[in-house]
Every structure is written in structure tokens, then in C-alpha cells.
Design a protein around this motif. Structure first.
Motif, PDB file in Angstrom:
ATOM      1  N   ARG A 113       0.846  -1.097  -0.142  1.00 31.01           N
ATOM      2  CA  ARG A 113      -0.111  -0.065  -0.036  1.00 31.01           C
ATOM      3  C   ARG A 113       0.993   1.329  -0.070  1.00 31.01           C
ATOM      4  O   ARG A 113       0.572   2.144  -0.736  1.00 31.01           O
ATOM      5  CB  ARG A 113      -1.001  -0.098   1.103  1.00 31.01           C
ATOM      6  N   ARG A 114       1.918   1.260   0.820  1.00 28.79           N
ATOM      7  CA  ARG A 114       2.843   2.517   0.778  1.00 28.79           C
ATOM      8  C   ARG A 114       3.531   2.534  -0.594  1.00 28.79           C
ATOM      9  O   ARG A 114       3.730   3.793  -0.993  1.00 28.79           O
ATOM     10  CB  ARG A 114       4.153   2.365   1.883  1.00 28.79           C
ATOM     11  N   LEU A 115       3.918   1.352  -0.979  1.00 34.51           N
ATOM     12  CA  LEU A 115       4.702   1.549  -2.408  1.00 34.51           C
ATOM     13  C   LEU A 115       3.813   2.045  -3.533  1.00 34.51           C
ATOM     14  O   LEU A 115       4.050   2.798  -4.331  1.00 34.51           O
ATOM     15  CB  LEU A 115       5.098  -0.018  -2.962  1.00 34.51           C
ATOM     16  N   ALA A 116       2.652   1.804  -3.203  1.00 38.67           N
ATOM     17  CA  ALA A 116       1.439   2.220  -4.384  1.00 38.67           C
ATOM     18  C   ALA A 116       1.466   3.509  -4.418  1.00 38.67           C
ATOM     19  O   ALA A 116       1.156   4.216  -5.634  1.00 38.67           O
ATOM     20  CB  ALA A 116      -0.116   1.648  -4.382  1.00 38.67           C
ATOM     21  N   LYS A 117       1.642   4.309  -3.420  1.00 33.92           N
ATOM     22  CA  LYS A 117       1.553   5.809  -3.494  1.00 33.92           C
ATOM     23  C   LYS A 117       2.686   6.273  -4.270  1.00 33.92           C
ATOM     24  O   LYS A 117       2.665   7.654  -4.733  1.00 33.92           O
ATOM     25  CB  LYS A 117       1.797   6.409  -1.699  1.00 33.92           C
ATOM     26  N   LEU A 118       3.703   5.677  -4.464  1.00 29.12           N
ATOM     27  CA  LEU A 118       4.857   6.096  -5.208  1.00 29.12           C
ATOM     28  C   LEU A 118       4.736   5.818  -6.708  1.00 29.12           C
ATOM     29  O   LEU A 118       5.456   6.496  -7.584  1.00 29.12           O
ATOM     30  CB  LEU A 118       6.233   5.447  -4.809  1.00 29.12           C
ATOM     31  N   LEU A 119       3.791   5.066  -7.179  1.00 31.59           N
ATOM     32  CA  LEU A 119       3.839   4.551  -8.577  1.00 31.59           C
ATOM     33  C   LEU A 119       2.671   5.374  -9.359  1.00 31.59           C
ATOM     34  O   LEU A 119       1.795   5.924  -8.820  1.00 31.59           O
ATOM     35  CB  LEU A 119       3.226   2.961  -8.495  1.00 31.59           C
ATOM     36  N   ARG A 176      -0.959  -7.777  -3.553  1.00 33.28           N
ATOM     37  CA  ARG A 176      -2.328  -7.516  -3.196  1.00 33.28           C
ATOM     38  C   ARG A 176      -2.392  -6.096  -2.454  1.00 33.28           C
ATOM     39  O   ARG A 176      -3.317  -5.390  -2.687  1.00 33.28           O
ATOM     40  CB  ARG A 176      -2.630  -8.544  -2.130  1.00 33.28           C
ATOM     41  N   GLY A 177      -1.348  -5.695  -1.558  1.00 32.48           N
ATOM     42  CA  GLY A 177      -1.315  -4.447  -1.004  1.00 32.48           C
ATOM     43  C   GLY A 177      -1.250  -3.361  -2.163  1.00 32.48           C
ATOM     44  O   GLY A 177      -1.692  -2.281  -2.058  1.00 32.48           O
ATOM     45  N   LEU A 178      -0.439  -3.520  -3.095  1.00 35.58           N
ATOM     46  CA  LEU A 178      -0.519  -2.526  -4.151  1.00 35.58           C
ATOM     47  C   LEU A 178      -1.685  -2.343  -4.899  1.00 35.58           C
ATOM     48  O   LEU A 178      -2.045  -1.102  -5.316  1.00 35.58           O
ATOM     49  CB  LEU A 178       0.359  -3.221  -5.369  1.00 35.58           C
ATOM     50  N   TRP A 226      13.451   7.091 -11.108  1.00 38.33           N
ATOM     51  CA  TRP A 226      13.376   6.744  -9.842  1.00 38.33           C
ATOM     52  C   TRP A 226      14.556   7.624  -9.047  1.00 38.33           C
ATOM     53  O   TRP A 226      14.675   7.532  -7.599  1.00 38.33           O
ATOM     54  CB  TRP A 226      13.508   5.163  -9.734  1.00 38.33           C
ATOM     55  N   GLU A 227      15.387   8.317  -9.507  1.00 37.65           N
ATOM     56  CA  GLU A 227      16.269   9.011  -9.284  1.00 37.65           C
ATOM     57  C   GLU A 227      15.838   9.834  -7.930  1.00 37.65           C
ATOM     58  O   GLU A 227      16.533  10.158  -7.100  1.00 37.65           O
ATOM     59  CB  GLU A 227      17.234   9.742 -10.311  1.00 37.65           C
ATOM     60  N   ALA A 228      14.975  10.797  -8.196  1.00 37.83           N
ATOM     61  CA  ALA A 228      14.557  11.845  -7.366  1.00 37.83           C
ATOM     62  C   ALA A 228      13.199  11.386  -6.369  1.00 37.83           C
ATOM     63  O   ALA A 228      12.845  12.028  -5.500  1.00 37.83           O
ATOM     64  CB  ALA A 228      13.886  13.103  -8.185  1.00 37.83           C
ATOM     65  N   VAL A 229      13.039   9.880  -6.595  1.00 32.77           N
ATOM     66  CA  VAL A 229      11.909   9.416  -5.414  1.00 32.77           C
ATOM     67  C   VAL A 229      12.644   8.889  -4.353  1.00 32.77           C
ATOM     68  O   VAL A 229      13.603   8.166  -4.465  1.00 32.77           O
ATOM     69  CB  VAL A 229      11.351   8.045  -6.317  1.00 32.77           C
ATOM     70  N   ASP A 230      12.172   9.487  -3.122  1.00 33.27           N
ATOM     71  CA  ASP A 230      12.677   9.107  -2.038  1.00 33.27           C
ATOM     72  C   ASP A 230      12.035   7.550  -1.454  1.00 33.27           C
ATOM     73  O   ASP A 230      10.743   7.565  -0.784  1.00 33.27           O
ATOM     74  CB  ASP A 230      12.273   9.996  -0.982  1.00 33.27           C
ATOM     75  N   LEU A 231      12.824   6.428  -1.735  1.00 37.91           N
ATOM     76  CA  LEU A 231      12.172   5.217  -1.305  1.00 37.91           C
ATOM     77  C   LEU A 231      12.353   4.945  -0.010  1.00 37.91           C
ATOM     78  O   LEU A 231      11.661   4.131   0.688  1.00 37.91           O
ATOM     79  CB  LEU A 231      12.969   4.154  -2.094  1.00 37.91           C
ATOM     80  N   ASP A 232      13.087   5.847   0.962  1.00 37.42           N
ATOM     81  CA  ASP A 232      13.085   5.746   2.411  1.00 37.42           C
ATOM     82  C   ASP A 232      11.751   5.786   3.015  1.00 37.42           C
ATOM     83  O   ASP A 232      11.556   5.131   4.085  1.00 37.42           O
ATOM     84  CB  ASP A 232      13.966   6.632   3.116  1.00 37.42           C
ATOM     85  N   VAL A 233      10.697   6.191   2.058  1.00 42.96           N
ATOM     86  CA  VAL A 233       9.345   6.530   2.822  1.00 42.96           C
ATOM     87  C   VAL A 233       8.691   5.045   2.976  1.00 42.96           C
ATOM     88  O   VAL A 233       7.734   4.958   3.762  1.00 42.96           O
ATOM     89  CB  VAL A 233       8.224   7.287   1.958  1.00 42.96           C
ATOM     90  N   LEU A 234       9.308   4.147   2.474  1.00 41.58           N
ATOM     91  CA  LEU A 234       8.768   2.794   2.572  1.00 41.58           C
ATOM     92  C   LEU A 234       9.240   1.935   3.902  1.00 41.58           C
ATOM     93  O   LEU A 234       8.423   1.260   4.257  1.00 41.58           O
ATOM     94  CB  LEU A 234       9.463   1.908   1.351  1.00 41.58           C
TER      95      LEU A 234
END
Length: 173
Positions: free
Chosen positions: A31-37, A58-60, A163-171
Motif C-alpha cells: 500500500r505504501r509502495l502504491a503511493k509512489l507508483l 495485493r497491497g499494491l 526513480w532518481e528523485a523518488v525517496d524510497l526511504d518513505v517505504l
């Protein structure tokens, strides 16, 4: 004295490590990852059988608010889950039974679906990288053998300019 760390190059993807201890946490990670997609994103999921790839997907699906139960598409190879809102549809592919590369997957028309959809491919390594230079790689590692260990070590790596500017740490929140 310790040598200074090498400067981060934009070409060097920086993976994010997440420890997941239950199926519900894996769904929440999805679900958290979906917010970045967004439409046009390719997500490649790798891991042993039973690692949690479908649970993450399923969470996505929940996070993307798509129609239909997200289940393993092993026997149908791919399922399309249309958006219930104004977001992109989710195309969920299980490439486990496909032995060839992109040539064998051409019948799925993933290259046609990619610009308008979020495509998630389980077991896609060596099969779908040619679709785009920009993708999110998710590796899920679990203990194997005779164990009831629910702990999963998830490594998420963004590849390419997208993905360079995406902060994956939010996951990791």
C-alpha cells in the motif's frame, strides 16, 4: 582514519532495505509502495516461492484502488485490474512458467500496456528488463527449509531516471 565515502552517483541506484515480519506488514508495504507508483511504472518482484510477492501485489492493488481480488496469476499468466477511480490499472504478471525472455512475453502486449498501467511482474528477471530502462526492482528474501520464520528481508531498488528523485526511504516508515 576511515576513508571518505565515495560520492553518490545518480547512475548508482541506492537500495532500501525493509524487514517485514507478517503478511499484513507485506500488504502494508504494498500500500505504501502504491503511493509512489504512476502509469508507466514497471515493478519486478523476485524471491523464493512463498516469499510474499503476491501478498505485496495485493497491497499494491489496495493502494492503487483497483477492481478485483489480486491473486496469483500463475495459471493465466497475467491479470488486468482496472482502476476504480482515476488511477492507472494494475497489470499483474506471473512469469514463473515462462522460460523465454521478452520474445515469449510479446503475446501479453506489455509494451502496449506499460504507458497507461502499472505493471507488476513476478519472476521477471531476465524476461522483461527490455521493456524499459526505468523500473523498480523488489527482492524478497525469506529463510528456506523447514522453518516457520515469517521474517522477510525486502530490498527495493529504483533503476533509471524515473526513480532518481523518488525517496524510497518513505517505504521504511
Amino acid at each position: 582514519m576511515e576513508a571518505p565515502a565515495a560520492p553518490h552517483s545518480p547512475a548508482d541506484p541506492q537500495p532500501v532495505e525493509i524487514i517485514v515480519t507478517s503478511p499484513e506488514q507485506m500488504r502494508e508495504l504494498g500500500r505504501r509502495l502504491a503511493k509512489l507508483l504512476r502509469a508507466g511504472d514497471l515493478v519486478m518482484l523476485s524471491g523464493e516461492l512463498g516469499a510474499g510477492k503476491t501478498t505485496l501485489t495485493r497491497g499494491l492493488g489496495e493502494g492503487l484502488d483497483v477492481r478485483g481480488a489480486v491473486t496469483s496469476p500463475t495459471f493465466v499468466i497475467a491479470r488486468v485490474h482496472p482502476s476504480l477511480g482515476d488511477g492507472p490499472p494494475l497489470v499483474h504478471v506471473d512469469a514463473y512458467r515462462l522460460s523465454g525472455g521478452l520474445d515469449e512475453m510479446e503475446d501479453l502486449d506489455l509494451d502496449v500496456s506499460l504507458p497507461d498501467s502499472v505493471i507488476v511482474v513476478e519472476w521477471g528477471e531476465g524476461k522483461v528488463e527490455e521493456l524499459t530502462d526505468e523500473r523498480l526492482q523488489v527482492l524478497i528474501h525469506r529463510a528456506v527449509g523447514d522453518t516457520t520464520d515469517e521474517v522477510r528481508h525486502v530490498t527495493v531498488t529504483g533503476i533509471g531516471d524515473r526513480w532518481e528523485a523518488v525517496d524510497l526511504d518513505v517505504l521504511t516508515a
